[in-house]
Design an enzyme around this catalytic site. Structure first.
Site, short mmCIF file in Angstrom:
data_model
loop_
_atom_site.label_atom_id
_atom_site.label_comp_id
_atom_site.label_asym_id
_atom_site.label_seq_id
_atom_site.Cartn_x
_atom_site.Cartn_y
_atom_site.Cartn_z
N GLU A 53 1.82 -5.01 -3.41
CA GLU A 53 2.74 -5.28 -2.31
C GLU A 53 2.52 -4.25 -1.21
O GLU A 53 2.37 -3.06 -1.50
CB GLU A 53 4.19 -5.20 -2.80
N HIS A 95 -1.25 17.70 11.36
CA HIS A 95 -1.91 17.72 10.06
C HIS A 95 -1.30 18.78 9.15
O HIS A 95 -1.14 18.56 7.94
CB HIS A 95 -3.41 17.97 10.22
N SER A 119 -10.87 10.08 4.87
CA SER A 119 -11.74 8.95 4.61
C SER A 119 -13.19 9.27 4.96
O SER A 119 -13.48 10.26 5.65
CB SER A 119 -11.28 7.74 5.43
N ASP A 144 -0.53 8.23 7.69
CA ASP A 144 -0.96 7.99 9.06
C ASP A 144 0.08 8.52 10.05
O ASP A 144 1.28 8.52 9.77
CB ASP A 144 -1.15 6.49 9.27
N GLY A 145 -0.41 8.98 11.20
CA GLY A 145 0.47 9.34 12.29
C GLY A 145 0.67 10.82 12.53
O GLY A 145 1.49 11.21 13.36
N LEU A 157 3.81 13.76 -13.20
CA LEU A 157 3.39 12.84 -12.15
C LEU A 157 1.87 12.89 -12.07
O LEU A 157 1.27 13.97 -12.02
CB LEU A 157 3.97 13.25 -10.79
N LEU A 180 -5.58 -1.89 5.87
CA LEU A 180 -5.91 -1.04 4.72
C LEU A 180 -6.86 0.09 5.06
O LEU A 180 -6.91 1.10 4.34
CB LEU A 180 -6.52 -1.90 3.61
#
Length: 241
Positions: free
Chosen positions: A200, A29, A57, A12-13, A123, A188
């Site tokens: 967490e 972006h 999203s 975000d941001g 990963l 969220l």
């Protein structure tokens, strides 16, 4: 420092960071996309095994059409270079979300990328594209119902948590130990609602383009200092009660 096996991040941001620099949102972006590789490499170096990022999203389609077009162009560019990055970093890449709404060329690139990186194990990197957790849960339930109709699952078998988890987009991926959201928001936003039941949360005011390895380590240190008992009874406390 206890290293979480799986970190999820809400990126975000980007737009706010770009505005603070006197630049258009699309610049944010672009820089944010480049930062993804930085954090992937940092996670690998630190010992994180799974990383999931919220890239686009289901609600993001409501943004101005020029911004959505710019994001799709950026996505194409990122996916085109991701195969090389994955090979260099031994990175297994998976995309979750409803890919059917994405253009055919993007879907094809995703399929090739997932196939190419399937045997990499340095990963496990998951990208959420056209993803919404409520949509994911609905699709999982529909898949279960479909399998019951086809006899794959007995019709009288009750739906369990394990059954739902196995039909989510994240099937086979452990739930996140730590979820990070950058840029100061503390919600969220329809991301991994089912999977984050015992996760967490860590919120930081740092915008995503500036969230580097040091900021990641700060988040992990905060996670390390928390008492993760998942609501279980503490034996020592109960004996002294």
């Amino acid at each position: 420092m206890k290293i979480p096996a799986h970190i999820a991040i809400i990126l975000d941001g980007n737009g706010r960071w770009a505005k603070s620099k006197g630049m258009p949102r699309t610049y944010g972006h672009t820089v944010g996309a480049k930062n993804v590789e930085t954090i992937c490499r940092a996670c690998h170096d630190i010992g994180v095994k799974y990383l999931t990022v919220y890239a686009f999203s289901t609600e993001n389609w409501a943004r101005p059409s020029d911004e959505v077009s710019a994001l799709m162009l950026l996505l194409r560019q990122y996916l085109a270079t991701c195969q090389r990055t994955a090979k260099k970093n031994n990175m297994n890449v998976k995309v979750i979300g409803d890919k059917s709404r994405l253009d055919k060329d993007i879907q094809e690139t995703i399929n090739k990328l997932e196939a190419y990186t399937a045997d990499f194990d340095g990963l496990y990197f998951t990208i959420a594209l056209n993803y919404g957790s409520r949509d994911e849960i609905c699709r999982a339930i529909n898949r279960i119902n479909d399998e019951k109709e086809k006899g794959i699952i007995p019709k009288d078998e009750p739906v369990t948590e394990e059954m739902i988890s196995a039909h989510l987009d994240t099937s086979g991926i452990p739930d996140p130990d730590l979820l990070i959201r950058t840029s100061g928001e503390e919600r969220l936003s329809n991301f991994l609602l089912w999977q984050c039941a015992y996760t967490e949360f860590y919120f930081t005011k740092v915008h995503w383009p500036e969230f580097g390895k040091n900021a990641l380590i700060e988040a992990i240190e905060a996670y390390t200092n928390r008492d993760r008992r998942y609501g279980a009874v503490d034996t020592e406390d109960s004996e002294n009660a």
